[in-house]
Structure formats: structure tokens, C-alpha cells
Design a protein around this motif. Structure first.
Motif, PDB file in Angstrom:
ATOM      1  N   LYS A  22       0.840  -1.181   0.000  1.00 16.42           N
ATOM      2  CA  LYS A  22       0.000   0.000   0.000  1.00 16.42           C
ATOM      3  C   LYS A  22       0.880   1.237   0.000  1.00 16.42           C
ATOM      4  N   VAL A 103     -14.356  12.990  -0.949  1.00 16.25           N
ATOM      5  CA  VAL A 103     -13.064  13.034  -1.647  1.00 16.25           C
ATOM      6  C   VAL A 103     -13.356  12.684  -3.107  1.00 16.25           C
ATOM      7  N   ARG A 109      -9.190   6.488  -1.160  1.00 19.75           N
ATOM      8  CA  ARG A 109      -8.386   5.390  -0.607  1.00 19.75           C
ATOM      9  C   ARG A 109      -6.904   5.728  -0.603  1.00 19.75           C
ATOM     10  N   GLY A 113      -9.416  11.287   3.176  1.00 18.33           N
ATOM     11  CA  GLY A 113     -10.596  11.339   4.050  1.00 18.33           C
ATOM     12  C   GLY A 113     -10.184  11.268   5.515  1.00 18.33           C
ATOM     13  N   ASN A 140     -23.466   2.674   3.049  1.00 16.83           N
ATOM     14  CA  ASN A 140     -22.221   3.368   2.661  1.00 16.83           C
ATOM     15  C   ASN A 140     -21.023   2.748   3.397  1.00 16.83           C
ATOM     16  N   LYS A 149     -12.979   3.174  11.876  1.00 17.75           N
ATOM     17  CA  LYS A 149     -11.518   3.211  12.024  1.00 17.75           C
ATOM     18  C   LYS A 149     -11.084   4.384  12.919  1.00 17.75           C
TER      19      LYS A 149
HETATM   20  C1  LIG Z   1     -15.952   8.135   2.530  1.00 16.60           C
HETATM   21  C2  LIG Z   1     -14.788   8.853   1.825  1.00 16.60           C
HETATM   22  C3  LIG Z   1     -14.824  10.329   2.232  1.00 16.60           C
HETATM   23  C4  LIG Z   1     -13.469   8.232   2.316  1.00 16.60           C
HETATM   24  O1  LIG Z   1     -12.398   9.022   1.824  1.00 16.60           O
HETATM   25  P1  LIG Z   1     -11.000   8.366   1.447  1.00 16.60           P
HETATM   26  O2  LIG Z   1     -10.049   9.471   1.194  1.00 16.60           O
HETATM   27  O3  LIG Z   1     -11.187   7.383   0.363  1.00 16.60           O
HETATM   28  O4  LIG Z   1     -10.654   7.622   2.812  1.00 16.60           O
HETATM   29  P2  LIG Z   1      -9.206   7.098   3.273  1.00 16.60           P
HETATM   30  O5  LIG Z   1      -8.361   6.803   2.111  1.00 16.60           O
HETATM   31  O6  LIG Z   1      -8.667   8.053   4.291  1.00 16.60           O
HETATM   32  O7  LIG Z   1      -9.595   5.736   3.965  1.00 16.60           O
HETATM   33  C5  LIG Z   1      -9.549   5.594   5.358  1.00 16.60           C
HETATM   34  C6  LIG Z   1     -10.190   4.282   5.741  1.00 16.60           C
HETATM   35  O8  LIG Z   1     -11.572   4.267   5.362  1.00 16.60           O
HETATM   36  C7  LIG Z   1     -11.930   2.949   4.974  1.00 16.60           C
HETATM   37  N1  LIG Z   1     -12.290   2.939   3.550  1.00 16.60           N
HETATM   38  C8  LIG Z   1     -12.173   3.950   2.672  1.00 16.60           C
HETATM   39  N2  LIG Z   1     -12.627   3.549   1.462  1.00 16.60           N
HETATM   40  C9  LIG Z   1     -13.033   2.280   1.592  1.00 16.60           C
HETATM   41  C10 LIG Z   1     -13.600   1.334   0.697  1.00 16.60           C
HETATM   42  N3  LIG Z   1     -13.838   1.639  -0.592  1.00 16.60           N
HETATM   43  N4  LIG Z   1     -13.883   0.113   1.173  1.00 16.60           N
HETATM   44  C11 LIG Z   1     -13.672  -0.214   2.469  1.00 16.60           C
HETATM   45  N5  LIG Z   1     -13.125   0.646   3.363  1.00 16.60           N
HETATM   46  C12 LIG Z   1     -12.814   1.870   2.927  1.00 16.60           C
HETATM   47  C13 LIG Z   1     -10.714   2.086   5.238  1.00 16.60           C
HETATM   48  O9  LIG Z   1     -10.768   1.655   6.588  1.00 16.60           O
HETATM   49  C14 LIG Z   1      -9.606   3.092   5.058  1.00 16.60           C
HETATM   50  O10 LIG Z   1      -8.424   2.719   5.711  1.00 16.60           O
HETATM   51  P3  LIG Z   1      -7.363   1.792   4.936  1.00 16.60           P
HETATM   52  O11 LIG Z   1      -7.166   2.391   3.577  1.00 16.60           O
HETATM   53  O12 LIG Z   1      -6.153   1.860   5.811  1.00 16.60           O
HETATM   54  O13 LIG Z   1      -7.999   0.434   4.884  1.00 16.60           O
HETATM   55  C15 LIG Z   1     -14.863   8.682   0.287  1.00 16.60           C
HETATM   56  O14 LIG Z   1     -15.041   7.316  -0.021  1.00 16.60           O
HETATM   57  C16 LIG Z   1     -15.996   9.466  -0.359  1.00 16.60           C
HETATM   58  O15 LIG Z   1     -15.847  10.650  -0.679  1.00 16.60           O
HETATM   59  N6  LIG Z   1     -17.165   8.827  -0.577  1.00 16.60           N
HETATM   60  C17 LIG Z   1     -18.301   9.514  -1.233  1.00 16.60           C
HETATM   61  C18 LIG Z   1     -18.924  10.542  -0.319  1.00 16.60           C
HETATM   62  C19 LIG Z   1     -19.396   9.907   0.978  1.00 16.60           C
HETATM   63  O16 LIG Z   1     -19.991   8.837   0.994  1.00 16.60           O
HETATM   64  N7  LIG Z   1     -19.162  10.627   2.105  1.00 16.60           N
HETATM   65  C20 LIG Z   1     -19.565  10.170   3.430  1.00 16.60           C
HETATM   66  C21 LIG Z   1     -20.961  10.583   3.709  1.00 16.60           C
HETATM   67  S1  LIG Z   1     -21.508  10.063   5.335  1.00 16.60           S
END
Ligand SMILES: CC(C)(COP(=O)(O)OP(=O)(O)OC[C@H]1O[C@@H](n2cnc3c(N)ncnc32)[C@H](O)[C@@H]1OP(=O)(O)O)[C@@H](O)C(=O)NCCC(=O)NCCS
Length: 176
Positions: A22, A103, A109, A113, A140, A149
Motif C-alpha cells: 500500500k 473526496v 483510498r 478522508g 455506505n 476506524k
Molecule cells: C468516505 C470517503 C470520504 C473516504 O475518503 P478516502 O479518502 O477514500 O478515505 P481514506 O483513504 O482516508 O480511507 C480511510 C479508511 O476508510 C476505509 N475505507 C475507505 N474507502 C473504503 C472502501 N472503498 N472500502 C472499504 N473501506 C474503505 C478504510 O478503513 C480506510 O483505511 P485503509 O485504507 O487503511 O484500509 C470517500 O469514499 C468518499 O468521498 N465517498 C463519497 C462521499 C461519501 O460517501 N461521504 C460520506 C458521507 S456520510
């Protein structure tokens, strides 16, 4: 994520292994987290619209940016105006309410976030917050996993909360 091939020799036999390591994008391009202001409205709206089936309207985001009890951050890469993600927060006395986080799909990922969430929690704590709350769609998984986490726990369910598909909202809480 980064994949590679590694070869090892055991008793004269070449064994090929797939190596998956990773590598967070933020370690490759530098991503900074900074306060969001009115000038970020268009960029936040663009991330919002690329992230949700039912995105917040321009007016709603604008109202949130102007709310004196709110504070917000954006994650920028390359230049300060290149917004990859945002988080919108409201501080009500000692309660942090996380209103919205997203994001851009190409930058997910990569840890952005998490950094937005951590920055909000730390800032709110310094301003007196004792508890953080948020709501998330039951389906979600990526957001749920992110929140778990970071120490959030499900404390309740709002049945049929989302108007588009009557999906339940899970209410989550973190003590700080
Ligand atoms: C939710 C969101 C903000 C996460 O942002 P991100 O930058 O991808 O998150 P990170 O990379 O910091 O991930 C942190 C942790 O979240 C979890 N995670 C993030 N994406 C994931 C996925 N697709 N599947 C499973 N776990 C996930 C994991 O635990 C991850 O840690 P790891 O990478 O060490 O396993 C992003 O997916 C997003 O914008 N989604 C659409 C909008 C949304 O749904 N917002 C939340 C509304 S409540």
C-alpha cells in the motif's frame, strides 16, 4: 495501491510471488489540508457533485461556508486551489457535528478522508468539543469503515431518513 512481482529461489525452483504494497498517494504528491473559505465554493461543489447521487445544492454549501458556528477544511494537491476533498463541520457548544465529507473519486483510498476527519476532530477538541456526531447511509460501507476506524460507534438508527430511497441513516458518535 502499488503492485509488484518478486522472485525467490527455493531449492533451485524459482517461485514468483505477487507483492501488493500500500502506497498512499499523499506520500507521492503532497496533499495539504487548509481552512476552506468562500473562494472554494465551486471546487467543493465539483467534488460534492462527483460524490453523491443527491448532492447538496450550491446554496446549501454556501450557507454552510458562511455559518459562523461552522468550520471547514479542504484537501489540496499540487496547488492550493486544486481541491481533492472537503469536510464541513458545525460546532454546537461542546458537540462537533460532521455535516459532509467527500473526496473526489480519483483520489479516494489514499488517506485524504482520514486526514480531513482527523484535522476536524483535533480542531474541534481544541475548541472545546467533547463529542462528535454524524449520520451515514446504512449501505455506505466505505464511509462506515472510515468512521469506525476513527473510533465512531453506531448509537442509533433513523428509519427511512434519506428521501431518495427511504434508506436508514445510522447515527454515529465518538467521545473525545
Ligand atoms: C468516505 C470517503 C470520504 C473516504 O475518503 P478516502 O479518502 O477514500 O478515505 P481514506 O483513504 O482516508 O480511507 C480511510 C479508511 O476508510 C476505509 N475505507 C475507505 N474507502 C473504503 C472502501 N472503498 N472500502 C472499504 N473501506 C474503505 C478504510 O478503513 C480506510 O483505511 P485503509 O485504507 O487503511 O484500509 C470517500 O469514499 C468518499 O468521498 N465517498 C463519497 C462521499 C461519501 O460517501 N461521504 C460520506 C458521507 S456520510
Amino acid at each position: 495501491m502499488c503492485c509488484g512481482i518478486r522472485c525467490r529461489v527455493y531449492l533451485g525452483i524459482i517461485v514468483t510471488e505477487m507483492v501488493v504494497e500500500k502506497i498512499y498517494l499523499e506520500n507521492i504528491i503532497s496533499v495539504i489540508i487548509r481552512d476552506a473559505g468562500p473562494d472554494d465554493l465551486d471546487a467543493i461543489l465539483a467534488v460534492e457533485e462527483s460524490s453523491y447521487v443527491q448532492p447538496w445544492s450550491r446554496n446549501l454549501i454556501e450557507g454552510s461556508l458562511e455559518n459562523p458556528r461552522a468550520f471547514h477544511f479542504v484537501a489540496c494537491g499540487g496547488t492550493e486551489s486544486n481541491v481533492h476533498g472537503f469536510i464541513l463541520n458545525l460546532l454546537l457548544v461542546d458537540e462537533l457535528h460532521i455535516l459532509n465529507i467527500a473526496v473526489g473519486p480519483s483520489f479516494r483510498r489514499c488517506g485524504i478522508g482520514s486526514r480531513l476527519l482527523e484535522t476536524s476532530l483535533t480542531t474541534a477538541q481544541k475548541r472545546g468539543a467533547k463529542t462528535a456526531f454524524l449520520e451515514v447511509r446504512r449501505s455506505n460501507i466505505q464511509a462506515l469503515t472510515l468512521y469506525i476506524k476513527h473510533g465512531f460507534k453506531v448509537i442509533g438508527v433513523r428509519r427511512g431518513y434519506y428521501s431518495d430511497n427511504r434508506e436508514d441513516a445510522l447515527v454515529m458518535k465518538k467521545s473525545m
